[in-house]
Design a protein around this motif. Sequence first.
Motif, short mmCIF file in Angstrom:
data_model
loop_
_atom_site.label_atom_id
_atom_site.label_comp_id
_atom_site.label_asym_id
_atom_site.label_seq_id
_atom_site.Cartn_x
_atom_site.Cartn_y
_atom_site.Cartn_z
N UNK A 87 26.48 83.97 68.22
CA UNK A 87 27.11 83.22 67.03
C UNK A 87 27.56 84.25 66.00
N UNK A 88 28.00 83.84 64.98
CA UNK A 88 28.56 84.72 63.78
C UNK A 88 28.07 84.19 62.61
N UNK A 89 27.54 85.32 61.71
CA UNK A 89 26.96 85.05 60.53
C UNK A 89 27.61 85.89 59.50
N UNK A 90 28.19 85.27 58.36
CA UNK A 90 28.82 85.85 57.29
C UNK A 90 27.91 86.30 56.06
N UNK A 91 27.96 87.47 55.46
CA UNK A 91 27.11 87.97 54.36
C UNK A 91 27.88 88.58 53.47
N UNK A 92 27.89 88.10 52.20
CA UNK A 92 28.35 88.66 50.90
C UNK A 92 27.88 89.72 50.51
N UNK A 93 28.82 90.84 50.05
CA UNK A 93 28.19 92.19 49.74
C UNK A 93 27.57 92.01 48.47
N UNK A 94 28.13 92.02 47.13
CA UNK A 94 27.51 91.99 46.03
C UNK A 94 26.88 90.81 45.79
N UNK A 95 25.43 91.16 45.23
CA UNK A 95 24.45 90.16 44.82
C UNK A 95 23.52 89.70 45.94
N UNK A 96 24.20 90.34 47.28
CA UNK A 96 23.23 89.87 48.38
C UNK A 96 23.07 91.10 49.30
N UNK A 97 23.61 92.05 49.26
CA UNK A 97 23.22 93.43 49.93
C UNK A 97 23.30 94.57 48.73
N UNK A 98 24.21 94.74 47.78
CA UNK A 98 24.36 95.59 47.02
C UNK A 98 23.67 94.66 45.55
N UNK A 99 22.84 95.45 44.86
CA UNK A 99 22.22 94.85 43.88
C UNK A 99 23.09 94.15 42.86
N UNK A 100 24.05 94.99 42.32
CA UNK A 100 25.14 94.42 41.31
C UNK A 100 24.71 94.01 40.15
N UNK A 101 23.67 94.84 39.68
CA UNK A 101 23.09 94.52 38.45
C UNK A 101 24.06 94.80 37.36
N UNK A 102 25.09 95.49 37.34
CA UNK A 102 26.08 95.53 36.35
C UNK A 102 27.17 94.83 36.19
#
Length: 186
Positions: A3-18
């Motif tokens: 089965x497939x799982x979709x993962x967002x990048x910014x704010x989920x993997x990359x901290x995206x603090x700014x």
Amino acid sequence: MPQTIAVDFDGVIHRYSQGWQDGTIYDPPIIGALEALTTLMKTYAVFIHTTRDASSVAGWLANQGFDTVLDIDGPAHPKREFWNEQGTLLVTDRKLPAVAYINDRAIRFQSWKQALASLENIENPRESSVPTYEALLAALEGLHALHRRNEPSGVCEHCSARDYPDYAVPWPCETIRAVRPYRKWA
């Protein structure tokens, strides 16, 4: 076929603090994100979706030790309709079919009434971040349960009260009472 799982990048993997900034990937990963991706990839086909340049995200993930594939459009490589390859991360600017989407800005749809209420909380973050009286009472009741549960020695962790019969420290203890700015305990 996994089965497939979709993962967002910014704010989920990359901290995206700014926030977006100039589109560069400037932060380290969120604590636990890389380990979580590795765990997911053992069971699922995982793809990363992003509004950033997919090749930059794929390069960043490759630098973190992941095998990546780009979802590129061209005569030799048309964009994929789905992703089912386990052990490699697909990086794309689209949301492909998946059994679950992990995203920091998602509203889980259960009904339109619930979705609109959730959206209202997002639009007014200061209002939604102020706890209600009921939420504070629930938190205090949780402390009360902890207060009773963690007394094998007969000593309250909050006020150091001792020797209550059957470890029944009076509720609320003096320390818990001090949490509330006005003393209106029955």
